[in-house]
Design a protein around this motif. Structure first.
Motif, mmCIF file in Angstrom:
data_model
loop_
_atom_site.group_PDB
_atom_site.id
_atom_site.type_symbol
_atom_site.label_atom_id
_atom_site.label_comp_id
_atom_site.label_asym_id
_atom_site.label_seq_id
_atom_site.Cartn_x
_atom_site.Cartn_y
_atom_site.Cartn_z
ATOM 1 N N CYS A 31 -45.868 91.917 53.438
ATOM 2 C CA CYS A 31 -45.292 92.454 52.203
ATOM 3 C C CYS A 31 -44.839 93.893 52.454
ATOM 4 O O CYS A 31 -45.464 94.613 53.225
ATOM 5 N N CYS A 33 -45.407 96.323 50.745
ATOM 6 C CA CYS A 33 -46.495 97.232 50.367
ATOM 7 C C CYS A 33 -47.539 97.350 51.469
ATOM 8 O O CYS A 33 -48.450 98.170 51.378
ATOM 9 N N CYS A 65 -48.375 88.098 48.026
ATOM 10 C CA CYS A 65 -49.093 89.233 48.603
ATOM 11 C C CYS A 65 -50.550 89.199 48.156
ATOM 12 O O CYS A 65 -50.842 88.895 47.009
ATOM 13 N N CYS A 70 -50.367 94.422 43.595
ATOM 14 C CA CYS A 70 -49.031 94.035 44.073
ATOM 15 C C CYS A 70 -48.804 92.570 43.732
ATOM 16 O O CYS A 70 -48.086 92.241 42.812
HETATM 17 ZN ZN LIG Z 1 -47.651 93.533 48.366
#
Ligand SMILES: [Zn+2]
Length: 194
Positions: A31, A33, A65, A70
Motif C-alpha cells: 500500500c 501508506c 491494506c 488506512c
Molecule cells: Zn494502507
C-alpha cells in the motif's frame, strides 16, 4: 480474423494466470501508506464466458491494506475485466468491434452466445465512443499506435492492429494486457481539458 474468441477453458485460464501475475506485482509493492496488502477478492462473476469457468477464476483479484486507519482497497489491473464492466474484457472488445463491422447477423449471434442484451451492447458503444477517447490512458496510448489506430475506429482498429497475424490466444492476451491499465480505479477517469 477477429470474428471469434479463442475458445475453451484453457484461454480463460491463461488470462487468469496473467491476472495473478499482475496481482502479485501489486501485492509486492504494498500500500502507498506502507501497509501490507491482504487478499480481499471481489466476488464479481464475469458474464460473457463461452465456457463454464471454475469458481476461483471468476473473481476479480483485489487487496486490502492491513494498517488501521488506512484499510484501503487496492485492485490491480486485469486482462479479464474491462473497467467497471461485469462482462469479460475480450467480449466487450469483440462485440464493440463487430458493431463497426459489416455483419449485423454476426452481432446477433455473438450477443446470444455471450448473453449480452441490446441495452448492454448500447452501453459498450457509449463506452468506446465517448468515454474511452477521453481517458488519460488513450491519450498516451494513441501516440504509440498512430497512425495505425484512429480513435473513431476503436475498438475494431485495435483488434485489427493486434490480431493481424492470426487469431491466437497470445495475440488476444497482448491486446488485453495493453488495455489493462484502464481496468483499475482511475484508469477510466475522464480529463476535462480547458
Ligand atoms: Zn494502507
Amino acid at each position: 480474423m477477429y470474428h471469434h474468441l479463442p475458445d475453451g477453458a484453457n484461454f480463460w485460464s491463461f488470462l487468469f494466470a496473467i491476472d495473478q501475475d499482475l496481482a502479485e506485482t501489486a501485492r509486492k509493492q504494498g500500500c502507498p501508506c506502507g501497509g501490507r496488502l491482504h487478499r480481499a477478492n471481489s466476488p464479481r462473476k464475469p458474464r460473457g464466458t463461452p465456457v463454464q469457468l471454475p469458481e476461483p477464476e471468476r473473481v476479480r483479484l483485489s487487496f486490502c491494506c492491513d494498517r488501521d486507519g488506512c484499510r484501503k482497497r487496492l485492485t490491480p489491473p486485469s486482462v479479464r475485466f474491462l473497467g467497471p464492466k461485469v462482462y469479460l474484457g475480450a467480449v466487450v472488445l469483440l462485440i464493440g468491434a463487430m458493431r463497426q463491422g459489416p455483419s449485423p447477423r454476426r452481432i446477433r449471434e455473438l450477443s446470444q452466445l455471450f448473453g449480452a442484451d441490446r441495452r448492454t451492447i448500447a452501453r459498450w458503444q457509449v463506452f468506446w465512443r465517448q468515454h474511452f477517447p477521453q481517458t488519460p490512458f488513450w491519450k498516451r496510448a494513441r501516440a504509440l499506435l498512430a497512425p495505425v489506430v484512429d480513435v473513431a475506429t476503436v475498438p475494431l482498429a485495435l483488434l485489427t492492429a493486434f490480431l493481424s497475424h492470426r487469431s491466437h490466444g497470445e495475440d488476444w492476451a497482448r491486446l488485453l494486457r495493453f488495455l489493462a491499465p484502464i481496468t483499475i480505479a482511475g484508469g477510466l477517469r475522464i480529463e476535462v481539458s480547458s
